[in-house]
Design a protein around this motif. Structure first.
Motif, mmCIF file in Angstrom:
data_model
loop_
_atom_site.group_PDB
_atom_site.id
_atom_site.type_symbol
_atom_site.label_atom_id
_atom_site.label_comp_id
_atom_site.label_asym_id
_atom_site.label_seq_id
_atom_site.Cartn_x
_atom_site.Cartn_y
_atom_site.Cartn_z
ATOM 1 N N MET A 141 -5.910 21.843 -6.449
ATOM 2 C CA MET A 141 -5.028 20.735 -6.818
ATOM 3 C C MET A 141 -5.808 19.635 -7.521
ATOM 4 O O MET A 141 -6.981 19.421 -7.245
ATOM 5 N N LYS A 142 -5.134 18.916 -8.376
ATOM 6 C CA LYS A 142 -5.725 17.743 -8.984
ATOM 7 C C LYS A 142 -5.557 16.548 -8.045
ATOM 8 O O LYS A 142 -4.557 16.428 -7.356
ATOM 9 N N ARG A 143 -6.579 15.675 -8.062
ATOM 10 C CA ARG A 143 -6.485 14.477 -7.229
ATOM 11 C C ARG A 143 -5.271 13.650 -7.635
ATOM 12 O O ARG A 143 -4.621 13.025 -6.782
ATOM 13 N N SER A 144 -4.942 13.647 -8.911
ATOM 14 C CA SER A 144 -3.781 12.888 -9.357
ATOM 15 C C SER A 144 -2.500 13.408 -8.719
ATOM 16 O O SER A 144 -1.599 12.614 -8.405
ATOM 17 N N GLU A 145 -2.390 14.722 -8.507
ATOM 18 C CA GLU A 145 -1.221 15.291 -7.830
ATOM 19 C C GLU A 145 -1.158 14.824 -6.376
ATOM 20 O O GLU A 145 -0.082 14.506 -5.852
ATOM 21 N N ILE A 146 -2.322 14.815 -5.725
ATOM 22 C CA ILE A 146 -2.385 14.382 -4.328
ATOM 23 C C ILE A 146 -2.005 12.906 -4.208
ATOM 24 O O ILE A 146 -1.208 12.514 -3.347
ATOM 25 N N ASN A 147 -2.582 12.080 -5.083
ATOM 26 C CA ASN A 147 -2.256 10.655 -5.058
ATOM 27 C C ASN A 147 -0.765 10.424 -5.243
ATOM 28 O O ASN A 147 -0.157 9.612 -4.531
ATOM 29 N N GLN A 148 -0.159 11.125 -6.205
ATOM 30 C CA GLN A 148 1.260 10.932 -6.469
ATOM 31 C C GLN A 148 2.099 11.416 -5.298
ATOM 32 O O GLN A 148 3.113 10.788 -4.944
ATOM 33 N N ALA A 149 1.710 12.539 -4.688
ATOM 34 C CA ALA A 149 2.462 13.063 -3.538
ATOM 35 C C ALA A 149 2.461 12.057 -2.390
ATOM 36 O O ALA A 149 3.490 11.872 -1.714
ATOM 37 N N ILE A 150 1.324 11.411 -2.160
ATOM 38 C CA ILE A 150 1.252 10.423 -1.080
ATOM 39 C C ILE A 150 2.092 9.192 -1.414
ATOM 40 O O ILE A 150 2.811 8.658 -0.558
ATOM 41 N N LYS A 151 2.041 8.747 -2.672
ATOM 42 C CA LYS A 151 2.864 7.593 -3.064
ATOM 43 C C LYS A 151 4.348 7.907 -2.907
ATOM 44 O O LYS A 151 5.122 7.076 -2.418
ATOM 45 N N ASP A 152 4.751 9.117 -3.304
ATOM 46 C CA ASP A 152 6.152 9.519 -3.138
ATOM 47 C C ASP A 152 6.538 9.570 -1.658
ATOM 48 O O ASP A 152 7.653 9.167 -1.281
ATOM 49 N N ALA A 153 5.620 10.072 -0.836
ATOM 50 C CA ALA A 153 5.887 10.155 0.603
ATOM 51 C C ALA A 153 6.043 8.765 1.207
ATOM 52 O O ALA A 153 6.944 8.528 2.032
ATOM 53 N N LEU A 154 5.198 7.836 0.813
ATOM 54 C CA LEU A 154 5.304 6.472 1.329
ATOM 55 C C LEU A 154 6.658 5.860 0.976
ATOM 56 O O LEU A 154 7.269 5.162 1.800
ATOM 57 N N ASP A 155 7.140 6.135 -0.227
ATOM 58 C CA ASP A 155 8.457 5.639 -0.618
ATOM 59 C C ASP A 155 9.554 6.265 0.246
ATOM 60 O O ASP A 155 10.496 5.578 0.674
ATOM 61 N N LEU A 156 9.431 7.576 0.506
ATOM 62 C CA LEU A 156 10.429 8.254 1.333
ATOM 63 C C LEU A 156 10.403 7.728 2.758
ATOM 64 O O LEU A 156 11.461 7.473 3.359
ATOM 65 N N PHE A 157 9.201 7.548 3.324
ATOM 66 C CA PHE A 157 9.093 7.024 4.685
ATOM 67 C C PHE A 157 9.736 5.638 4.780
ATOM 68 O O PHE A 157 10.444 5.328 5.744
ATOM 69 N N THR A 158 9.480 4.814 3.774
ATOM 70 C CA THR A 158 10.074 3.470 3.771
ATOM 71 C C THR A 158 11.594 3.562 3.709
ATOM 72 O O THR A 158 12.306 2.865 4.446
ATOM 73 N N GLY A 159 12.098 4.444 2.851
ATOM 74 C CA GLY A 159 13.540 4.604 2.727
ATOM 75 C C GLY A 159 14.202 5.126 3.987
ATOM 76 O O GLY A 159 15.365 4.823 4.260
ATOM 77 N N GLN A 160 13.457 5.916 4.763
ATOM 78 C CA GLN A 160 13.975 6.469 6.017
ATOM 79 C C GLN A 160 13.609 5.605 7.225
ATOM 80 O O GLN A 160 13.852 5.994 8.365
ATOM 81 N N SER A 161 13.005 4.438 6.975
ATOM 82 C CA SER A 161 12.583 3.510 8.038
ATOM 83 C C SER A 161 11.644 4.187 9.031
ATOM 84 O O SER A 161 11.721 3.957 10.250
ATOM 85 N N PHE A 162 10.734 5.026 8.503
ATOM 86 C CA PHE A 162 9.736 5.686 9.348
ATOM 87 C C PHE A 162 8.390 5.004 9.093
ATOM 88 O O PHE A 162 7.807 5.116 8.009
ATOM 89 N N ALA A 163 7.908 4.275 10.084
ATOM 90 C CA ALA A 163 6.677 3.509 9.943
ATOM 91 C C ALA A 163 5.467 4.328 10.348
ATOM 92 O O ALA A 163 5.489 5.051 11.346
ATOM 93 N N LEU A 164 4.389 4.219 9.577
ATOM 94 C CA LEU A 164 3.132 4.910 9.849
ATOM 95 C C LEU A 164 2.142 3.952 10.500
ATOM 96 O O LEU A 164 2.244 2.732 10.357
ATOM 97 N N PRO A 165 1.138 4.487 11.211
ATOM 98 C CA PRO A 165 0.123 3.622 11.815
ATOM 99 C C PRO A 165 -0.737 2.946 10.750
ATOM 100 O O PRO A 165 -0.757 3.383 9.591
ATOM 101 N N PRO A 166 -1.450 1.890 11.107
ATOM 102 C CA PRO A 166 -2.217 1.125 10.119
ATOM 103 C C PRO A 166 -3.196 1.961 9.303
ATOM 104 O O PRO A 166 -3.349 1.750 8.090
ATOM 105 N N PHE A 167 -3.867 2.950 9.923
ATOM 106 C CA PHE A 167 -4.899 3.687 9.189
ATOM 107 C C PHE A 167 -4.319 4.543 8.061
ATOM 108 O O PHE A 167 -5.063 5.016 7.198
ATOM 109 N N ALA A 168 -3.004 4.732 8.041
ATOM 110 C CA ALA A 168 -2.384 5.479 6.952
ATOM 111 C C ALA A 168 -2.565 4.781 5.612
ATOM 112 O O ALA A 168 -2.517 5.430 4.559
ATOM 113 N N HIS A 169 -2.777 3.472 5.635
ATOM 114 C CA HIS A 169 -2.817 2.676 4.416
ATOM 115 C C HIS A 169 -4.237 2.284 4.013
ATOM 116 O O HIS A 169 -4.410 1.575 3.013
#
Length: 222
Positions: A1-29
């Motif tokens: 995989m390209k690092r750019s794909e990984i970075n984008q997948a994580i950014k998309d996931a963060l948006d989905l988690f926010t939209g679903q009101s699912f909070a991650l622990p501090p170290f996720a960020h």
């Protein structure tokens, strides 16, 4: 995989988690630079593999065959120092994005549709040669026993779950036109290095092409 794909997948996931009101622990960020400032007080995160996990299972096509996971809690792989005997993950499964067939030798797990689209799961029992068995078997979904034939397909709507015992092959993907699925996993201690048996011997972790700087460390990069 390209690092750019990984970075984008994580950014998309963060948006989905926010939209679903699912909070991650501090170290996720935390950025890689912030991780460099963290000492032994965070050894549990490093040693038990908590955090971001993005893989294409060696397919070279993450959108078609891949998975994003975040491990929230886990027991230590060394039983002599293990404090927890359980694990929890949150995953993002896209439409028609397949996690290939695999089973676990030791781990019993619940797969839970936490929100979004529908999750489609296909099941086989493994035989003594680790092939797909032609024998029927049973699983439970939210307390209901279901008699399954080889290749059984079960669709989980938001809020529904399935319990998978060891040596039950499972593959899953998001139902077409349903959007991404927020998927939870609650299980016994998870050991991705020793307790995954992929049909066709697929790699669990991807080789990474560093085409841009990493935004976050993955669980196998601490």
């Amino acid at each position: 995989m390209k690092r750019s794909e990984i970075n984008q997948a994580i950014k998309d996931a963060l948006d989905l988690f926010t939209g679903q009101s699912f909070a991650l622990p501090p170290f996720a960020h935390w950025t890689p630079g912030e991780w460099e400032t963290k000492g032994s007080e965070y050894d549990e995160v490093r040693e038990t593999g908590l955090g971001w996990d993005v893989t294409d299972f060696g397919s070279g096509n993450f959108e078609k065959e891949g998975l994003l996971l975040f491990t929230l809690r886990n027991g230590h792989p060394d039983e002599s120092v293990r404090v927890k005997s359980y694990a929890e993950k949150i995953m993002v499964v896209k439409e028609n994005q397949v996690t290939p067939f695999h089973y676990h030798w030791e781990k019993t797990e619940d797969i839970i549709n936490r929100g979004g689209g529908k999750l489609v799961i296909k099941l086989y029992l493994a035989d003594e040669e680790d092939e797909f068995s032609d024998e029927p078997f049973t699983v439970t979904c939210d307390g209901k026993t279901i008699n399954c034939e080889p290749g059984q397909i079960i669709v989980l709507k938001p809020g529904e779950s399935i319990t998978l015992m060891p040596k039950v092959y499972h593959s899953f993907w998001g139902e077409e036109q349903g959007g991404p699925v927020l998927v939870g996993e609650v299980s016994e201690t998870n050991d991705d290095n020793a307790d995954n048996r992929f049909y066709g011997d697929r790699p669990r972790f991807s080789e990474i092409e560093e085409d841009e700087p990493k935004l976050f460390k993955l669980v196998n990069e601490y």
